[in-house]
Design an enzyme around this catalytic site. Structure first.
Site, PDB file in Angstrom:
ATOM      1  N   HIS A  63       0.911  -1.160  -0.019  1.00 36.47           N
ATOM      2  CA  HIS A  63       0.023   0.013  -0.166  1.00 36.47           C
ATOM      3  C   HIS A  63       0.978   1.309  -0.049  1.00 36.47           C
ATOM      4  CE1 HIS A  63       0.009   1.984   3.959  1.00 36.47           C
ATOM      5  NE2 HIS A  63       0.541   0.830   4.539  1.00 36.47           N
ATOM      6  N   CYS A  64       0.278   2.339  -0.533  1.00 36.88           N
ATOM      7  CA  CYS A  64       0.967   3.747  -0.502  1.00 36.88           C
ATOM      8  C   CYS A  64      -0.188   4.707  -0.077  1.00 36.88           C
ATOM      9  CB  CYS A  64       1.455   3.919  -1.714  1.00 36.88           C
ATOM     10  SG  CYS A  64       0.252   4.237  -3.169  1.00 36.88           S
ATOM     11  N   ARG A  65      -0.026   5.777  -0.516  1.00 34.04           N
ATOM     12  CA  ARG A  65      -0.986   6.937  -0.009  1.00 34.04           C
ATOM     13  C   ARG A  65      -2.378   6.986  -1.072  1.00 34.04           C
ATOM     14  NH1 ARG A  65      -2.782  11.974  -1.019  1.00 34.04           N
ATOM     15  NH2 ARG A  65      -1.710  12.558  -3.225  1.00 34.04           N
TER      16      ARG A  65
END
Length: 98
Positions: A63-65
């Site tokens: 995951h990321c932003r």
């Protein structure tokens, strides 16, 4: 492998399910707000594969932003032989809106 929704991720985290969880945001982003994932920024990923090589055939959730960088991380990991990589759709922004 199919991507994962933030709702499914939250349910799995709440149940303490076992999976490899990687946050590909930069360290300062991770320090501001994290979900307990291992932090390997996207730009560092090619140089840190040895840290996750033992998980090649296990489920990995990235995951990321917003889901864009983690989508790129998923493609990269798949190109390196990782077989069960899932991207968190909407990233931590969507997760925080639950």
């Amino acid at each position: 492998m199919e991507d994962i929704s933030v709702e499914d991720l939250k349910a799995r985290l709440d149940k303490n399910e076992k999976f490899v969880f990687i946050d590909v945001r930069e360290e300062w982003e991770y320090d501001d707000d994290n979900l307990g994932a291992m932090n390997i920024p996207l730009g560092d990923l090619p140089h840190r594969l040895d840290e996750i090589d033992q998980y090649k055939d296990q489920e990995i959730v990235v995951h990321c932003r917003s889901g864009a960088r983690s989508g790129n991380a998923k493609k990269f990991l798949e190109s390196k032989g990782f077989t069960k990589v899932r991207n968190v759709l909407g990233g931590i922004m969507a997760y925080n809106n639950l």
